[in-house]
Design an enzyme around this catalytic site. Sequence first.
Site, mmCIF file in Angstrom:
data_model
loop_
_atom_site.group_PDB
_atom_site.id
_atom_site.type_symbol
_atom_site.label_atom_id
_atom_site.label_comp_id
_atom_site.label_asym_id
_atom_site.label_seq_id
_atom_site.Cartn_x
_atom_site.Cartn_y
_atom_site.Cartn_z
ATOM 1 N N HIS A 44 0.811 -1.216 0.000
ATOM 2 C CA HIS A 44 0.000 0.000 0.000
ATOM 3 C C HIS A 44 0.846 1.269 0.000
ATOM 4 O O HIS A 44 0.326 2.359 -0.255
ATOM 5 C CB HIS A 44 -0.994 -0.001 1.182
ATOM 6 C CG HIS A 44 -0.407 0.223 2.526
ATOM 7 N ND1 HIS A 44 -0.116 -0.795 3.409
ATOM 8 C CD2 HIS A 44 -0.052 1.362 3.176
ATOM 9 C CE1 HIS A 44 0.372 -0.296 4.530
ATOM 10 N NE2 HIS A 44 0.420 1.023 4.417
ATOM 11 N N ASP A 70 0.213 -7.708 1.671
ATOM 12 C CA ASP A 70 0.530 -6.280 1.585
ATOM 13 C C ASP A 70 2.050 -6.072 1.598
ATOM 14 O O ASP A 70 2.604 -5.457 2.503
ATOM 15 C CB ASP A 70 -0.132 -5.555 2.761
ATOM 16 C CG ASP A 70 0.042 -4.041 2.690
ATOM 17 O OD1 ASP A 70 0.264 -3.520 1.586
ATOM 18 O OD2 ASP A 70 -0.020 -3.389 3.752
ATOM 19 N N SER A 144 4.705 2.509 7.769
ATOM 20 C CA SER A 144 4.347 1.363 6.948
ATOM 21 C C SER A 144 5.533 0.878 6.118
ATOM 22 O O SER A 144 6.186 1.659 5.428
ATOM 23 C CB SER A 144 3.201 1.730 6.004
ATOM 24 O OG SER A 144 2.007 1.913 6.705
#
Length: 233
Positions: A44, A70, A144
């Site tokens: 992402h 992911d 992230s």
Amino acid sequence: MLLRFMIAALGFAGTTFGSVAQEPTSSGTGFFVNSGGWLVTNRHVVDQCARVEIKGFGVAERVIEHPDHDLALLRTDGSPSAKPVKLRVTSPKLGEEIVTLGYPLAGFLSDTIKITTGNINSLEGIGNDPFYLQISAPIQPGNSGGPLIDRTGAVIGVNSATIPKELSDAIGYNLQNINFSIRIGVVRRFLSREGLAFDEADADAPEIGTAEIAEAVQPSTVQVLCYGGRTVE
């Protein structure tokens, strides 16, 4: 479904900088896994970006996204200053101490790398998802794709999501400091499937202090910038 909501509420890749084409629209973190210039981040972080830049190393030459998880692999020009980390091969333990590194809230906090500490709270994610670990180390937008490190300095996971305030409000509970990291075993299998080398950590390596972990892993951890992608309002 719930984890996808969490990622969306987290702001996808991280901090919004604006929609000007010359400026990054969002950012995340990544870490080098071999000396050939390959690094790991979250899918992402780079999904729908027109251009991806690894700060200090230039534009990513290749982007490979995992079809089921992911995760994404990026390749730079293989600069000799790209220092790879070692990936853990033994299973994580409930309650063990961990460390996170990354570039949270870029554009608001300082541009330097940040480090936090915590523990593994659960060996599974939401809905007993076996591909995730639940951790207490706080992560913010921009974390992230950063490495989750054990006390020997080996990577044990990829920081991916946190419970956002929107979810707490939706279910009527004050959920605090619930964060998730993809298990490093998923990363190892991804790298092996793509035929990419990586270094395995010594299972008998001694534990080291937080400052020593930061010193060892910081050169391997980089900021990932997304240009021309989605903008978080």
